[in-house]
Scaffold this motif. Structure first.
Motif, PDB file in Angstrom:
ATOM      1  N   VAL A  28      88.744  72.147  55.315  1.00 39.25           N
ATOM      2  CA  VAL A  28      87.990  70.981  55.642  1.00 39.25           C
ATOM      3  C   VAL A  28      86.428  71.300  56.334  1.00 39.25           C
ATOM      4  O   VAL A  28      87.435  72.512  57.158  1.00 39.25           O
ATOM      5  N   VAL A  29      85.658  71.174  55.325  1.00 39.61           N
ATOM      6  CA  VAL A  29      84.164  71.341  56.052  1.00 39.61           C
ATOM      7  C   VAL A  29      83.333  70.340  57.436  1.00 39.61           C
ATOM      8  O   VAL A  29      84.065  69.262  56.618  1.00 39.61           O
ATOM      9  N   ALA A  30      83.393  70.451  58.686  1.00 39.44           N
ATOM     10  CA  ALA A  30      82.573  69.222  59.178  1.00 39.44           C
ATOM     11  C   ALA A  30      81.402  69.000  58.682  1.00 39.44           C
ATOM     12  O   ALA A  30      80.915  70.209  58.069  1.00 39.44           O
ATOM     13  N   GLU A  31      81.625  67.535  57.919  1.00 29.81           N
ATOM     14  CA  GLU A  31      79.838  67.360  57.036  1.00 29.81           C
ATOM     15  C   GLU A  31      78.507  67.809  58.242  1.00 29.81           C
ATOM     16  O   GLU A  31      77.833  67.807  56.987  1.00 29.81           O
ATOM     17  N   LYS A  32      78.833  68.169  59.793  1.00 30.93           N
ATOM     18  CA  LYS A  32      77.503  67.738  59.834  1.00 30.93           C
ATOM     19  C   LYS A  32      77.219  69.413  59.917  1.00 30.93           C
ATOM     20  O   LYS A  32      75.446  69.364  59.592  1.00 30.93           O
ATOM     21  N   VAL A  33      77.576  69.784  59.798  1.00 32.60           N
ATOM     22  CA  VAL A  33      76.997  71.625  59.331  1.00 32.60           C
ATOM     23  C   VAL A  33      76.246  71.388  57.790  1.00 32.60           C
ATOM     24  O   VAL A  33      74.845  72.136  57.723  1.00 32.60           O
ATOM     25  N   VAL A  34      76.961  71.024  57.071  1.00 32.82           N
ATOM     26  CA  VAL A  34      76.334  70.939  56.208  1.00 32.82           C
ATOM     27  C   VAL A  34      75.129  70.195  55.884  1.00 32.82           C
ATOM     28  O   VAL A  34      74.290  70.704  55.070  1.00 32.82           O
ATOM     29  N   ALA A  35      75.013  68.981  56.431  1.00 35.21           N
ATOM     30  CA  ALA A  35      74.098  68.547  56.604  1.00 35.21           C
ATOM     31  C   ALA A  35      72.488  69.153  57.140  1.00 35.21           C
ATOM     32  O   ALA A  35      71.874  69.528  57.477  1.00 35.21           O
ATOM     33  N   VAL A  36      73.089  70.522  58.526  1.00 36.72           N
ATOM     34  CA  VAL A  36      72.050  70.741  58.973  1.00 36.72           C
ATOM     35  C   VAL A  36      71.434  71.974  58.337  1.00 36.72           C
ATOM     36  O   VAL A  36      71.141  72.525  58.481  1.00 36.72           O
ATOM     37  N   ALA A  37      72.445  72.846  57.454  1.00 34.20           N
ATOM     38  CA  ALA A  37      72.498  73.700  56.901  1.00 34.20           C
ATOM     39  C   ALA A  37      71.683  72.728  55.332  1.00 34.20           C
ATOM     40  O   ALA A  37      70.193  73.569  55.137  1.00 34.20           O
ATOM     41  N   GLN A  38      71.614  72.054  55.176  1.00 37.61           N
ATOM     42  CA  GLN A  38      70.731  71.373  53.728  1.00 37.61           C
ATOM     43  C   GLN A  38      68.777  70.845  54.920  1.00 37.61           C
ATOM     44  O   GLN A  38      67.731  70.068  54.108  1.00 37.61           O
ATOM     45  N   GLY A  39      68.946  71.145  56.182  1.00 40.87           N
ATOM     46  CA  GLY A  39      67.504  70.902  56.869  1.00 40.87           C
ATOM     47  C   GLY A  39      67.636  68.552  57.524  1.00 40.87           C
ATOM     48  O   GLY A  39      66.228  68.699  56.783  1.00 40.87           O
ATOM     49  N   ARG A  40      68.869  68.316  57.109  1.00 39.52           N
ATOM     50  CA  ARG A  40      68.952  67.285  57.190  1.00 39.52           C
ATOM     51  C   ARG A  40      69.514  66.191  59.095  1.00 39.52           C
ATOM     52  O   ARG A  40      69.072  65.489  59.601  1.00 39.52           O
ATOM     53  N   SER A  41      69.142  67.515  59.751  1.00 37.50           N
ATOM     54  CA  SER A  41      69.328  67.581  61.853  1.00 37.50           C
ATOM     55  C   SER A  41      67.757  67.866  61.890  1.00 37.50           C
ATOM     56  O   SER A  41      66.640  68.267  61.656  1.00 37.50           O
ATOM     57  N   HIS A  42      67.600  66.719  62.990  1.00 38.92           N
ATOM     58  CA  HIS A  42      65.962  66.263  63.297  1.00 38.92           C
ATOM     59  C   HIS A  42      66.343  66.178  64.978  1.00 38.92           C
ATOM     60  O   HIS A  42      66.678  66.178  65.475  1.00 38.92           O
ATOM     61  N   LEU A  43      65.752  67.481  65.727  1.00 41.72           N
ATOM     62  CA  LEU A  43      65.256  67.456  67.073  1.00 41.72           C
ATOM     63  C   LEU A  43      64.553  66.244  67.928  1.00 41.72           C
ATOM     64  O   LEU A  43      63.813  65.237  66.577  1.00 41.72           O
ATOM     65  N   LEU A  44      64.713  66.014  68.694  1.00 37.16           N
ATOM     66  CA  LEU A  44      64.444  63.532  68.889  1.00 37.16           C
ATOM     67  C   LEU A  44      63.303  64.658  69.034  1.00 37.16           C
ATOM     68  O   LEU A  44      62.210  63.044  68.688  1.00 37.16           O
ATOM     69  N   TRP A  45      62.433  65.413  69.641  1.00 38.10           N
ATOM     70  CA  TRP A  45      60.993  65.579  69.485  1.00 38.10           C
ATOM     71  C   TRP A  45      60.104  65.266  68.082  1.00 38.10           C
ATOM     72  O   TRP A  45      58.962  65.294  67.940  1.00 38.10           O
TER      73      TRP A  45
END
Length: 533
Positions: free
Chosen positions: A325-342
Motif C-alpha cells: 500500500v502506497v500513500a497517494e500524497k507521495v505519488v502526487a508529489v512525485a508527479q509535481g502536483r504539490s505546490h508550496l503556499l507562496w
C-alpha cells in the motif's frame, strides 16, 4: 526587573524598590571611550554596513594605542574605506537565512528574550565570531538604550567579550545601517519557516495575534518581494520561536524507529475480512517532484523483504498472498502536483469561499484559501460554491459528507498544509494523484521485476490509498481484494498523519508470523502446610 528597579533577595524575604534616575550624564566622546576600551585589552570593531562604520573606524585608527591591523567583523557587504584597508583585517560573519536558522536556538538561549530587531542577533553573532581574538568589541550604534545594553551584558557573560558603544549620542542622521532592507531579504529567504510557524495550532491560540490576518499579511509581504513592515514579522516570528524553545526544553531528537515496529499509538496487527493482518510501515527517503515512484517503492520493498527473510519471525510471511500500500500524497508529489503556499495566489473567490466553509479561513482542507484555490482550479468556481452551500445546509443536520459529495473525488483528494508533516508537506497544498489506477498497475509490474521469484508470485497486488486519521479512500487498485477490504485494513491509519516518513506499508497475513514460544515452566503450587490456629 524593569530599568531602575532593584530586587533584593535576603534571608528575610524579597524586597523590591526603585532607584531614582538621577541627573542625565553627558555622553563620553568617542576618543575617550576608545581610550578607556584600550585599557581593557584587544579591540575589535563590528561593521553594521552604514556610514557610522567609517566614523568608528576613523576614531579607532586615530588612537595610537590600538593594535594593528584592527579586526573588523561584519557581513560580506560591509565595506571598509579604501584608505583604511592596510590597517584593518576583515572577518566575515555569515548573515543569511541558513546561519540564522542554525543559530536561533543558541541565540535565544543566550540572550533569553526575543529581541525586537535584527541588530541584537547581528551583535551576538559578531561577538561569538570574535571570541578569542578580541576582548572588547566596539559597535557603531549611536544609541545603546533599551535592549542592546541587556544583550551586551549577556554576551559578556557568555563569550567573555565586552561590548562598548563609543558613538552613543553622536549625530545619527544618515548613519543608520540598511537593516530594514537586510531584514526583508532575510525573511524572504526563510519564508518557509515563517509560514510554518504561523500555520501551527500554537500560534493560532496566541491571544495577541490573529493568525489568519498574520498569514494574509505575510502572504502580501512575500508577493511584494519584501515591501512591508519586516520588523513586525520579525518580532512575531522570533517571539513564537522563543516560546517554542521554552516549551520544548525537555524534548530530544526522536529515536530511530526499530524495523518491523508500529508507530507510537498504532498497532501492527488488525482484523480485516475476517482474518488477522500485519502492516509493516516502510521508511523511505523524501519524495520530490520528478521522482520515479515505482523505482523507489520497488527498492524499499525489496530491502524490507530481504530483512524480513533474515528474521526468523517473518521468514514465511511472503509464502502467502501479501500486499503493498502506497500513500497517494507521495505519488502526487512525485508527479509535481504539490505546490508550496507562496506559489499559490488565492483569488477573491477562494478567500470568500474558504471563509464560508469555516469561520477559520486558514484551517485544514478546503477551509484554507490555498486549498480552496486549488479546488476551484480542479472543479470550477460554481461547483465549489454549490459544495460550500451544501456543507452549510448539511452542517446543522450532521451531514458532513455533503461537501465532498458535491465537490467530487478530485477535490476530496486535495491535502492542505499540516503542522506535523515533514517539510515541505507542512507548507504545501497537494492535489490528488493523477491516474492513480495506472500507477497501481505500474507498481505491481515494477515489484514483480525487482523481487525474488518465489516472493513475487505471492504478491496479491498494490494499492494507492489516501489514508488519514479521519477517513480512508482507495484511489488506485490492482489487487485480488476489494477496495472495502483495504479501507478496513487501514482504518487506524498505521502509516501516521505527521512526519513519520513511512508512505509505504507491506501487509502480510498474521498467520504466517512466527510467534515466540511460551515458557514451559509453570508456577509451582504452594505446598506450605496450613498453620493451625
Amino acid at each position: 526587573v524593569v530599568p531602575g528597579q532593584v530586587v533584593e533577595i535576603t534571608a528575610n524575604g524579597i524586597r523590591t524598590h526603585t532607584v531614582p534616575a538621577g541627573l542625565p550624564q553627558p555622553p563620553t566622546s568617542a576618543p575617550l571611550a576608545i581610550q578607556e576600551a584600550v585599557r581593557h585589552g584587544r579591540i575589535g570593531v563590528r561593521l553594521a554596513g552604514g556610514r557610522a562604520d567609517n566614523d568608528l573606524l576613523a576614531a579607532v585608527l586615530a588612537n595610537p594605542g590600538v593594535r594593528r591591523p584592527v579586526p573588523a567583523y561584519g557581513a560580506a557587504d560591509a565595506a571598509v574605506p579604501h584608505e583604511a584597508t592596510a590597517s584593518v583585517r576583515r572577518a566575515t560573519v555569515p548573515c543569511d537565512g541558513a546561519a540564522l536558522l542554525a543559530d536561533l536556538p543558541s541565540f535565544l538561549t543566550d540572550v533569553g528574550e526575543p529581541v525586537p530587531d535584527l541588530n541584537g542577533y547581528l551583535l551576538w553573532a559578531t561577538a561569538r565570531a570574535s571570541t578569542g581574538d578580541t576582548d572588547v568589541l566596539l559597535d557603531p550604534a549611536t544609541s545603546a538604550e533599551g535592549y542592546l545594553g541587556r544583550v551586551a551584558d549577556r554576551i559578556a557573560a557568555r563569550f567573555g567579550v565586552a561590548v562598548r558603544f563609543p558613538l552613543t549620542g553622536a549625530d545619527a542622521a544618515g548613519s543608520q545601517s540598511p537593516s530594514d532592507e537586510r531584514l526583508s531579504a532575510l525573511l524572504l529567504t526563510i519564508k518557509d519557516r515563517v509560514y510554518g510557524a504561523f500555520l501551527t495550532d500554537a500560534f493560532a491560540s496566541r491571544p495577541w495575534v490573529d493568525a489568519g490576518a498574520a498569514l494574509a499579511r505575510f502572504e502580501r509581504f512575500v508577493a511584494s518581494w519584501g515591501r512591508g513592515d519586516a520588523g513586525w514579522f520579525w518580532r512575531l516570528y522570533l517571539t513564537e520561536q522563543w516560546l517554542r524553545l521554552l516549551d520544548s526544553r525537555r524534548a530530544g531528537e526522536p529515536a530511530e524507529r526499530v524495523p518491523f515496529s508500529a508507530h507510537p499509538g498504532k498497532e501492527l496487527e488488525i482484523k480485516a475480512g475476517g482474518r488477522g493482518w500485519v502492516r509493516f510501515p516502510v521508511r523511505t527517503q523524501r519524495f520530490t517532484a520528478g521522482d520515479d515512484v515505482c523505482v523507489h517503492v520497488a527498492r524499499h520493498v525489496t530491502e524490507l523483504v530481504a530483512e524480513a527473510r533474515a528474521d526468523a519471525r517473518y521468514r514465511q510471511v511472503f509464502a502467502k498472498p501479501w500486499y503493498v500500500v502506497v500513500a497517494e500524497k507521495v505519488v502526487a508529489v512525485a508527479q509535481g502536483r504539490s505546490h508550496l503556499l507562496w506559489e499559490i495566489r488565492p483569488g477573491w473567490r477562494a478567500r470568500t469561499l474558504a471563509r464560508m466553509a469555516s469561520g477559520q479561513p486558514y484551517g485544514p482542507g478546503c477551509r484554507s484559501a490555498w486549498t480552496m484555490e486549488l479546488a476551484i482550479r480542479e472543479a470550477g468556481p460554481w461547483r465549489m460554491l454549490l459544495a460550500v452551500l451544501a456543507s452549510l445546509v448539511g452542517r446543522p443536520f450532521g451531514k458532513e459528507g455533503w461537501f465532498d459529495a458535491v465537490a467530487g473525488q478530485r477535490v476530496a483528494a486535495i491535502d492542505g498544509p499540516t503542522e506535523h508533516s515533514m517539510y515541505p508537506a507542512n507548507l504545501a497544498a497537494t492535489l490528488g494523484a493523477k491516474a492513480p489506477g495506472a500507477v497501481a498497475d505500474q507498481l505491481v509490474e515494477a515489484l514483480r521485476r525487482a523481487l525474488p521469484e518465489d516472493v513475487a508470485e505471492h504478491l496479491g497486488g498494490c494499492v494507492v490509498m489516501d489514508a488519514r486519521d479521519s477517513r480512508q479512500r482507495v484511489r488506485g487498485l490492482r489487487a485480488d481484494r476489494s477496495a472495502e477490504f483495504f479501507c478496513e485494513a487501514f482504518a487506524d491509519n498505521p502509516l501516521g498523519q505527521g512526519g513519520e516518513q513511512t508512505p509505504i506499508a507491506v501487509m502480510v497475513s498474521a498467520s504466517t508470523v512466527r510467534r515466540p514460544k511460551r515458557s514451559k515452566e509453570r508456577a509451582k503450587p504452594n505446598r506450605e502446610p496450613a498453620r493451625s490456629r
